[in-house]
Scaffold this active site. Structure first.
Site, PDB file in Angstrom:
ATOM      1  N   GLU A 157      11.570   5.978  50.720  1.00 21.23           N
ATOM      2  CA  GLU A 157      12.259   6.274  51.982  1.00 21.23           C
ATOM      3  C   GLU A 157      11.290   6.422  53.153  1.00 21.23           C
ATOM      4  O   GLU A 157      11.710   6.485  54.299  1.00 21.23           O
ATOM      5  CB  GLU A 157      13.055   7.586  51.852  1.00 21.23           C
ATOM      6  CG  GLU A 157      14.265   7.514  50.948  1.00 21.23           C
ATOM      7  CD  GLU A 157      13.947   7.815  49.484  1.00 21.23           C
ATOM      8  OE1 GLU A 157      12.785   7.594  49.070  1.00 21.23           O
ATOM      9  OE2 GLU A 157      14.840   8.256  48.754  1.00 21.23           O
ATOM     10  N   TRP A 209      10.222  30.899  40.758  1.00 22.41           N
ATOM     11  CA  TRP A 209      10.014  29.497  40.434  1.00 22.41           C
ATOM     12  C   TRP A 209       8.658  29.276  39.768  1.00 22.41           C
ATOM     13  O   TRP A 209       7.653  29.853  40.197  1.00 22.41           O
ATOM     14  CB  TRP A 209      10.078  28.643  41.699  1.00 22.41           C
ATOM     15  CG  TRP A 209      11.449  28.500  42.260  1.00 22.41           C
ATOM     16  CD1 TRP A 209      12.580  29.147  41.851  1.00 22.41           C
ATOM     17  CD2 TRP A 209      11.837  27.667  43.352  1.00 22.41           C
ATOM     18  NE1 TRP A 209      13.653  28.762  42.606  1.00 22.41           N
ATOM     19  CE2 TRP A 209      13.232  27.866  43.537  1.00 22.41           C
ATOM     20  CE3 TRP A 209      11.169  26.779  44.193  1.00 22.41           C
ATOM     21  CZ2 TRP A 209      13.949  27.182  44.525  1.00 22.41           C
ATOM     22  CZ3 TRP A 209      11.878  26.106  45.177  1.00 22.41           C
ATOM     23  CH2 TRP A 209      13.260  26.314  45.341  1.00 22.41           C
TER      24      TRP A 209
END
Ligand code: ADP
Length: 546
Positions: A330, A444
């Site tokens: 992208e 996390w």
């Protein structure tokens, strides 16, 4: 008041014109699909690209038509790209490593009208061509002598086909915003999504890629793009190399260590680029045969995280500079590169490798930020990680056909789906794909960090970390390891190796040994498949916690 400067649209074929005028004799060397090494130069590639454009137009193809390519990196593939773009068509690269049904789906989605294909992939095309309703012409990138029997209708050998045209063609005058190329993301989750490059975005991207603190390439370089033209726009090298007039060495279909080593040395390659798996094969080949790299100066490694041990090996054992880079289809695809800012001029040793291990900073033309889930921008402190968002003139504004709208916001920020932090000097470090991150007790854990450390063990060939359901912590890390041939490290040995290099609560709860780790069509670890493989896996820590 408007400026009084000329309107000189940024069109891709101007890059090839420039190369043919300023560097006409600069070579393009290819390992041909038929076998032998073949040589051409920018002057001839341009002449032949003009013939491609003329033939396409004679056959009735029009501005905006998608023309697919299913081919290795060779001079013929390059001619096809420029010929397609020069007549206003849109080159559409197909990744042959995808399943045939996925390729057919992508071709139908893009409505490809014609296809340039290498001999290697002709059997694949024979299987799917009937399903692609828009396809009217197949051009096999070979000559008449090597053209095989085929069941395909409307098929022609490339050399015969362009042989019927002269190079008396003028490139189409196009708007610089016109589409020039198309590349689908591999769609590891959901359907693949089409990215549509414009002439302008490709030219701007090529310029930013050449800059000294980006890839830093010049006319004096000999460039080996191992990264395929069908993967993320070949990292822009098919445009940036002719832009500077570098010699190009195209590896064709052979990307094994021996073949790459041969080209690196016989062609005196100074600059190369590919994903870590390719370099793993090269390093193994060189170690096994006690080889050196006398000409190579720089290697750009990206596509997935470059293990620190790889960077150290290239730099310490072979005197080759490693530039770790991050990007996405992208983004054309370059997003950041870990070249060294003056702030780190005095940094040496391990501290320098710490910097080189980050994914680097964004060059001019890429804006970057990290945000929390509420879209609040996080500080650049090298610690707080969140969703990585980007924007710029070579970043997608939408996907073809309007898919994935939720990834773009009103201010043009594109949500990359990566999780990262950025330090005070702008160096970004990816900690995970958002969908791969392990959530343990609300915190996390970065799977990339763990993998990086594990592959640093001398007996480990490849490592992947996935989250496994845990009754107390929701998820805990499992380290999956492929051992090096003839080596037999134990679980305890590997865990001891990791201890002290990461926070205690990041330590994997278990180690599983496998013969092979699954990869995507672009060489990344396929975590979805791996997670399926280990579905229901019982961690040794689970029973005591329950
Ligand atoms: P595909 O998804 O088709 O393989 P891309 O090359 O566009 O194609 O994938 C982009 C993704 O690859 C990024 O969003 C990121 O997750 C990962 N990636 C690319 N470069 C790196 C890197 N240097 N370190 C870690 N991850 C990377």
């Amino acid at each position: 008041m408007l400026g009084l400067m000329q309107d000189w649209p940024l069109l891709c074929h101007k890059i090839l014109d420039h190369a043919a005028i300023q560097h006409p004799n600069r070579e393009i060397v290819s390992r041909s699909v038929e076998g032998p090494i073949v040589r051409t130069n920018y002057r001839d590639v341009r002449q032949r690209a003009l013939k491609v454009a003329k033939r396409l137009e004679q056959e009735g193809f029009q501005v905006g038509d998608r023309i697919a390519t299913l081919a290795w990196n060779t001079a013929r593939h390059l001619e096809a790209w420029y010929g397609i773009m020069g007549m206003g068509g849109v080159y559409h690269t197909l990744n042959p490593r995808l399943f045939p049904q996925q390729i057919a789906w992508i071709m139908n989605h893009a409505e490809d009208k014609a296809l340039f294909v290498d001999l290697t992939f002709l059997p694949l095309v024979e299987k799917i061509a009937a399903e692609v309703k828009s396809l009217t012409k197949v051009i096999v990138l070979t000559d008449g002598a090597n053209m095989p029997q085929t069941s395909l209708p409307d098929v022609v050998a490339y050399e015969n086909w362009i042989g019927e045209a002269d190079a008396d063609y003028r490139w189409k005058a196009l708007d610089e915003k016109a589409a020039s190329g198309m590349c689908y993301t591999s769609g590891t989750t959901g359907d693949p999504k089409g990215v549509v490059y414009s002439h302008r975005s490709n030219v701007i991207h090529a310029m930013l890629a050449c800059m000294p603190d980006a890839m830093g390439i010049s006319a004096r370089d000999t460039i080996l793009p191992v990264v395929p033209m069908f993967h993320a726009n070949a990292w822009g090298l098919a445009q940036s190399s002719p832009m500077v007039g570098a010699k190009l060495v195209m590896p064709g279909g052979r990307m094994d260590g021996e073949a790459i080593y041969e080209l690196l040395t016989t062609e005196k390659v100074t600059f190369t680029a590919a994903v870590p798996t390719v370099w793993l094969l090269l390093l193994q080949h060189m170690e096994k045969n006690d080889l050196k790299l006398p000409h190579l100066k720089k290697v750009v490694i990206g596509g997935s995280a470059c293990p620190r041990s790889m960077t150290e090996k290239f730099e310490k054992n072979y005197d080759v500079e490693v530039i770790h880079a991050w990007g996405m289809t992208e983004m054309s695809p370059l997003g950041s590169l870990a070249t060294i800012k003056p702030e780190y001029a005095a940094t040496t040793g391990d501290a320098l490798f710490d910097i080189k291990q980050t994914q680097g900073y964004a060059p001019f033309g890429v804006e970057m930020k990290v945000t929390d889930d509420e879209n609040n921008e996080l500080p650049w402190d090298g610690k707080k990680f969140g969703r990585l968002k980007v924007r710029g003139p070579a970043v997608a504004a939408a996907y073809y056909g309007g898919a994935g709208k939720e990834q773009f916001d009103a201010d043009n920020w594109f949500d990359t789906g990566d999780v990262a932090h950025i330090n005070e000097n702008g160096y970004m470090q990816i900690t995970d794909r958002a969908k791969d991150v392990i959530k343990s007790g609300g915190e996390w854990i970065s799977t990339i960090d763990l993998e990086n450390i594990a592959v640093g063990h001398p007996d480990v060939a490849e490592a992947a970390v996935i989250g496994i359901a845990h009754p107390k912590w929701d998820e805990r890390p499992l380290l999956v390891v492929v051992r090096k041939e003839g080596k037999n490290p134990s679980k305890e040995e590997l865990l001891a190796f990791m201890e002290g290099k990461i926070a205690k609560w990041w330590m994997p709860d278990d180690v599983a040994f496998v013969d092979e780790i699954p990869h995507t069509a672009t060489g990344k670890i396929q975590k979805t498949t791996l997670r399926d493989q280990f579905k229901g896996y019982e961690l040794p820590t689970a029973s005591s916690a329950a």
